[in-house]
Scaffold this motif. Structure first.
Motif, mmCIF file in Angstrom:
data_model
loop_
_atom_site.group_PDB
_atom_site.id
_atom_site.type_symbol
_atom_site.label_atom_id
_atom_site.label_comp_id
_atom_site.label_asym_id
_atom_site.label_seq_id
_atom_site.Cartn_x
_atom_site.Cartn_y
_atom_site.Cartn_z
ATOM 1 N N ARG A 176 0.908 -1.218 0.186
ATOM 2 C CA ARG A 176 -0.081 0.085 -0.045
ATOM 3 C C ARG A 176 0.850 1.267 -0.024
ATOM 4 O O ARG A 176 1.735 1.268 0.756
ATOM 5 N N GLU A 178 1.022 5.759 -0.664
ATOM 6 C CA GLU A 178 0.040 6.927 -0.614
ATOM 7 C C GLU A 178 -1.009 7.058 -1.917
ATOM 8 O O GLU A 178 -2.024 7.631 -1.856
ATOM 9 N N ASP A 179 -0.621 6.541 -2.913
ATOM 10 C CA ASP A 179 -1.385 6.851 -4.084
ATOM 11 C C ASP A 179 -1.994 5.228 -4.825
ATOM 12 O O ASP A 179 -2.542 5.093 -5.836
ATOM 13 N N GLY A 180 -2.055 4.480 -3.926
ATOM 14 C CA GLY A 180 -2.912 3.166 -4.124
ATOM 15 C C GLY A 180 -1.813 1.974 -3.892
ATOM 16 O O GLY A 180 -0.982 1.876 -3.731
ATOM 17 N N GLU A 205 3.136 -1.793 -13.720
ATOM 18 C CA GLU A 205 2.832 -0.434 -13.167
ATOM 19 C C GLU A 205 3.570 0.670 -14.178
ATOM 20 O O GLU A 205 4.762 0.362 -14.433
ATOM 21 N N ARG A 207 3.509 3.946 -12.713
ATOM 22 C CA ARG A 207 3.694 5.009 -11.671
ATOM 23 C C ARG A 207 5.012 5.418 -11.661
ATOM 24 O O ARG A 207 6.183 4.599 -11.425
ATOM 25 N N LYS A 208 5.271 6.908 -11.256
ATOM 26 C CA LYS A 208 6.626 7.392 -11.153
ATOM 27 C C LYS A 208 7.297 6.914 -9.711
ATOM 28 O O LYS A 208 6.851 6.630 -8.828
ATOM 29 N N ILE A 210 8.113 4.070 -9.086
ATOM 30 C CA ILE A 210 7.239 2.764 -8.434
ATOM 31 C C ILE A 210 8.022 1.509 -7.962
ATOM 32 O O ILE A 210 7.752 1.169 -6.712
ATOM 33 N N ARG A 213 9.722 3.051 -4.668
ATOM 34 C CA ARG A 213 8.792 3.459 -3.594
ATOM 35 C C ARG A 213 8.219 1.931 -3.042
ATOM 36 O O ARG A 213 7.990 1.963 -1.821
#
Length: 260
Positions: A176, A178-180, A205, A207-208, A210, A213
């Protein structure tokens, strides 16, 4: 109005069939696209392994329009538009994933030595090295990067251990952020020397940051990161800062990955 004039007006006008000399012979188009010699291409046609616009073609003299007709060999699309270009580059660490940079940093353009205008397919963080695709094929680029197609990317990440036995299971179950939620599609330990561990992680995915993170949230900050595969295309032995053209087969595999 005489009888002949009335008959002519009542006739149904049908579109003219393709002229016998219109277009280019299919075996020539295939040969020029890099499939093989014309003789080999004729054998492929005779074996029913070639489709034009979804239909099997068996006639050697079939003529096609290389710019408009869609041709598949053994289920893989063959790019026949002469102006299309497809490359891969191994982006070094510290290089921005754009074709120019307003701040004067090194960009992909510093490693691209072709006259055509190319666009990068997706991006990598400046501190991440590895595989980036370059092309002027807008439709293919769009599909490869759009989330709905779920094209997988594989990375090698250096982390410091020890790591728990269930780390892969946790990453596949999802972390999990912060953006999902983000889930790894695949995970394995690639190499280990002392506390230095290389892990291979695959996800679709986009996302930046990713991967960084995801692993940081799991408790293992990334020390170094490299992308080694984009869809069916593997980085292989291509050295940082080098680029090469994709093969006909590789381009066909990219098309197949996004149903083109």
């Amino acid at each position: 109005m005489n009888e002949n004039e009335g008959a002519r007006r009542d006739e149904t006008i049908e579109p003219a069939p393709r002229a016998e000399n219109e277009g280019v012979r299919l075996q020539k188009v295939l040969a020029e696209a890099g499939i093989g010699s014309r003789r080999h291409c004729e054998e492929l046609i005779g074996e029913g392994r070639v489709k034009v616009n979804g239909k099997e073609v068996f006639r050697f003299g079939e003529r096609v329009d290389p710019r408009r007709d869609v041709i598949h060999v053994d289920g893989r699309r063959v790019e026949t538009r002469a102006e299309m270009r497809y490359y891969m580059v191994n982006k070094p660490r510290g290089v921005v994933s754009t074709m120019s940079d307003e701040r004067g940093r090194k960009s992909l353009a510093d490693y691209v030595e072709v006259p055509e205008r190319l666009f990068h397919v997706g991006r990598l963080d400046t501190d991440t090295e590895g595989l980036i695709l370059l092309t002027n094929d807008g439709e293919l680029s769009h599909r490869l990067t759009h989330p709905s197609w779920g094209v997988e990317k594989t990375y090698l990440a250096e982390i410091h251990g020890p790591i728990p036995r269930d780390l892969g299971k946790r990453l596949r179950a999802g972390v999990r952020l912060e953006d999902g939620l983000v889930k790894a599609d695949k995970f394995r330990i690639f190499d280990q020397v002392g506390k230095r561990i290389l892990v291979e992680i695959t996800l679709h995915e986009g996302r930046k940051h990713i991967v960084r993170r995801m692993l940081k949230e799991a408790g293992f900050p990334v020390q170094q990161l490299a992308r080694i595969q984009f869809g069916p295309i593997k980085l292989g032995m291509l050295k940082p800062g080098n680029m090469r053209a994709l093969t006909v087969r590789e381009v066909g595999e990219l098309y197949k990955a996004v149903d083109l």
